[in-house]
Design a protein around this motif. Sequence first.
Motif, mmCIF file in Angstrom:
data_model
loop_
_atom_site.group_PDB
_atom_site.id
_atom_site.type_symbol
_atom_site.label_atom_id
_atom_site.label_comp_id
_atom_site.label_asym_id
_atom_site.label_seq_id
_atom_site.Cartn_x
_atom_site.Cartn_y
_atom_site.Cartn_z
ATOM 1 N N SER A 1 -9.851 -29.221 4.124
ATOM 2 C CA SER A 1 -10.427 -29.283 5.467
ATOM 3 C C SER A 1 -10.807 -30.709 5.784
ATOM 4 N N ARG B 1 -12.107 -23.749 -6.508
ATOM 5 C CA ARG B 1 -12.789 -22.778 -7.367
ATOM 6 C C ARG B 1 -11.777 -22.350 -8.417
ATOM 7 N N PHE C 1 -13.319 -17.040 1.060
ATOM 8 C CA PHE C 1 -13.535 -18.363 1.646
ATOM 9 C C PHE C 1 -14.130 -18.251 3.044
ATOM 10 N N ASN D 1 -10.806 -33.274 3.072
ATOM 11 C CA ASN D 1 -11.621 -33.014 1.889
ATOM 12 C C ASN D 1 -11.131 -31.759 1.182
ATOM 13 N N GLU D 2 -11.231 -31.767 -0.148
ATOM 14 C CA GLU D 2 -10.737 -30.661 -0.962
ATOM 15 C C GLU D 2 -11.894 -29.947 -1.667
ATOM 16 N N THR D 3 -11.914 -28.624 -1.549
ATOM 17 C CA THR D 3 -12.882 -27.786 -2.258
ATOM 18 C C THR D 3 -12.106 -26.836 -3.150
ATOM 19 N N PRO E 1 -18.381 -27.304 5.498
ATOM 20 C CA PRO E 1 -17.195 -27.422 4.639
ATOM 21 C C PRO E 1 -16.870 -26.075 4.015
ATOM 22 N N PRO E 2 -15.663 -25.919 3.448
ATOM 23 C CA PRO E 2 -15.266 -24.637 2.862
ATOM 24 C C PRO E 2 -16.222 -24.178 1.760
ATOM 25 N N ILE E 3 -16.509 -22.890 1.786
ATOM 26 C CA ILE E 3 -17.310 -22.241 0.743
ATOM 27 C C ILE E 3 -16.425 -21.196 0.080
ATOM 28 N N ALA F 1 -15.043 -21.287 6.276
ATOM 29 C CA ALA F 1 -14.966 -22.701 6.653
ATOM 30 C C ALA F 1 -14.950 -22.821 8.166
#
Length: 250
Positions: free
Chosen positions: A190, A197, A137, A193-195, A114-116, A139
């Motif tokens: 993605s 910051r 980011f 799903n939502e990430t 998943p996105p970082i 992903a």
Amino acid sequence: MKNYLIVLAALLPLLPQVTGLHLLLNNVTYDNRHTANLNDPVNLRCEVVDNINDASLIWYRGTQQVDIKSENSVNVSNICIPELTIEDNGVSFTCLLKQNTSMKLSLQMDVRFPPILTGETKIMAEEGKTVQITCGFQANPAAAIFWRQNNGLFTLPSRYKQDMTTDTLQLTIDKATKQDSANYTCVALSQGNETIRVIQLIVGDRQPGLPVGAIAAAVVVGALIIAFGMFARRDKVFRACKKSQNETAM
């Protein structure tokens, strides 16, 4: 003709080895791609097929040779990756026949994660200055990246400029004002799903700078102090030299 037949007869036992010898990498005979999730274990198996004599195998991870034990290199060789990392994504593991390195097979890692998001979470700025807010980011698969302001979508004012590279989303604010103070949320979407910051921007009063006249006066005073110091030292050295000359004359 007789000599030709003798040579041909001697080569016949070798023909199956020359024509039939091939490699299997995870049971396939062609370059392949392996998809797995972050932190998953992966086992790689390379095998020499249809060989008459023992054949040695070597491994490469990208351009670096993998260190394996000698007993794990003859005819069949195995590599175990206990946990896949982000650094493994896109990397190819290649098995080669040591006696003929043109005979090889590769398996490229497709590591899903998943996105970082990375970056500062609080930025202090002065009014009138240019401010840059950066969100890094990563992903796989690729994610949609965008900004929210105070948790809501917003239209970028003319003083705002947005730039994106392969791994950063940057928001530049020209001549920042106190009204620009807000929570800027970097959002990555993605596979539904939502990430996020959150980066807090606080724009404060502009710090007063030293007046130009005061700076010039300070420079002049400093120069005069240095000049007087050099002159006083010169006079002292001159007297010392004169005294030494008189003593020598006596």
